[in-house]
Motif scaffolding. Structure first.
Motif, PDB file in Angstrom:
ATOM      1  N   SER A 100       0.350  -1.307  -0.091  1.00  0.00           N
ATOM      2  CA  SER A 100       0.177  -0.053   0.214  1.00  0.00           C
ATOM      3  C   SER A 100       1.011   1.382   0.690  1.00  0.00           C
ATOM      4  CB  SER A 100      -0.902   0.041   1.115  1.00  0.00           C
ATOM      5  OG  SER A 100      -1.296   0.795   1.474  1.00  0.00           O
ATOM      6  N   SER A 127      -9.583   4.433  -0.299  1.00  0.00           N
ATOM      7  CA  SER A 127      -7.946   4.456  -1.572  1.00  0.00           C
ATOM      8  C   SER A 127      -7.783   4.678  -2.833  1.00  0.00           C
ATOM      9  CB  SER A 127      -8.195   2.599  -1.651  1.00  0.00           C
ATOM     10  OG  SER A 127      -7.465   2.059  -0.710  1.00  0.00           O
ATOM     11  N   ASP A 129      -4.414   4.569  -3.911  1.00  0.00           N
ATOM     12  CA  ASP A 129      -3.651   4.089  -3.456  1.00  0.00           C
ATOM     13  C   ASP A 129      -3.737   2.843  -4.453  1.00  0.00           C
ATOM     14  OD1 ASP A 129      -2.412   2.813  -2.542  1.00  0.00           O
ATOM     15  OD2 ASP A 129      -3.318   2.291  -0.437  1.00  0.00           O
ATOM     16  N   ILE A 159      -3.816  -0.904  -3.705  1.00  0.00           N
ATOM     17  CA  ILE A 159      -5.493  -1.931  -2.592  1.00  0.00           C
ATOM     18  C   ILE A 159      -6.421  -1.047  -3.442  1.00  0.00           C
ATOM     19  CG2 ILE A 159      -6.840  -1.045  -1.099  1.00  0.00           C
ATOM     20  CD1 ILE A 159      -5.053  -0.242   0.768  1.00  0.00           C
TER      21      ILE A 159
END
Length: 306
Positions: free
Chosen positions: A67, A265, A270, A273
């Protein structure tokens, strides 16, 4: 199908404006060398097709990467939250199936009577009700005014153990699952009612009715066997909607599930993820459709000959 989903998702996410490193590029304290080093650590400095193939190699070993935000393994982050999401969707799916089956058949059997009109109004209200709006209404009425259920969260402030912890979690999940069930009922009730009305007009049902068969036997041997194949197909197709709906509800009710993780996310870009959750969701959806097809084959073995 899973491969095509991975390609489309990967390209769509990387085509989105801005990135996780965009905030760092605007930070005067972050040098270009530091940003370049971060991109090299996460493999973001490579061409897009190389990034995809490296990611696919890791996916085979169930390694979804690291992550950007937490620096933790994506697989462990998802495993912490997927249990709650799966439980919510499983309970909602089974409840929608049973309730819609009962209400849809009841509405058709009492065509144009008072109960049929009430069930139709409920189904139309359910069909047109946005899940986020109903969630807010539930919070205002049941949580704030009546104080029957907590506003948000998955556990009480005071920690509980054993069976008491399970009861506490169920208490917290009652409102979000209730929203999922009510929103999912509308289209299913209308569909089952329509199918049942067609069965009631059929020749084989009229013949069985003329033979003086009991209502239970008519339901068991004539109505339910003919309803199951289309209903199971519709349930398999409704899985993506249930899983996607949990993203909104988990964010509103503050439930630490896979939906809330996906929302957070997406806001922070991100990528590892986001891609991990998309692939797991796609796999579960395809698995649900495959199980629906196997159930249809079990109900009607002659389908395989087609």
């Amino acid at each position: 199908m899973l491969f095509l989903i991975s390609v489309i998702s990967f390209l769509a996410i990387h085509a989105a404006p801005n990135s996780f490193f965009g905030a760092g590029e605007l930070n005067p304290n972050m040098t270009k060398a530091a940003i370049a080093k971060l991109k090299a650590v996460y493999g973001m400095d490579k061409p897009l097709f190389e990034q995809y193939f490296d990611w696919m190699k890791n996916i085979v070993t169930l390694n979804f990467g690291i992550s950007f935000v937490s620096g933790q393994d994506v697989s462990s982050e998802i495993l912490k939250r997927i249990r709650v999401t799966l439980w919510m969707n499983a309970i909602a799916l089974v409840s929608v199936f049973l309730l819609s089956l009962w209400l849809g058949i009841k509405a058709a059997m009492e065509y144009e009577r008072k109960s049929d009109k009430i069930i139709r109004q409920i189904s139309l209200l359910s069909f047109s009700m946005p899940s986020f709006y109903l969630a807010l209404l539930f919070i205002i009425f049941f949580a704030i005014k009546l104080s029957w259920f907590p506003i948000a969260g998955l556990h009480s402030i005071e920690p509980k153990e054993g069976f008491a912890d399970i009861v506490d979690m169920a208490w917290h999940l009652t409102l979000p699952i209730g929203v999922m069930i009510f929103v999912g009922l509308g289209s299913m009730i209308i569909y089952i009612r329509s199918l049942t009305l067609e069965i009631l007009k059929s020749d084989y049902y009229t013949f069985a009715l003329a033979r003086g068969l009991e209502s239970k036997k008519l339901l068991r041997y004539y109505i339910l066997p003919n309803l199951m194949p289309p209903i199971i197909t519709l349930l398999g197709l409704s899985l993506p909607g249930l899983i996607g709906g949990s993203v909104i509800l988990e964010s509103i009710f503050g439930i630490e599930g896979m939906g809330q993780l996906f929302y957070i996310s997406a806001l922070s870009r991100d990528y590892p993820i986001i891609m991990g959750i998309l692939m797991i969701t796609a796999f579960l959806t395809l698995l649900g459709n495959m199980l629906a097809d196997l159930a249809l084959l079990k109900l009607n073995p002659y389908m395989s000959r087609g």
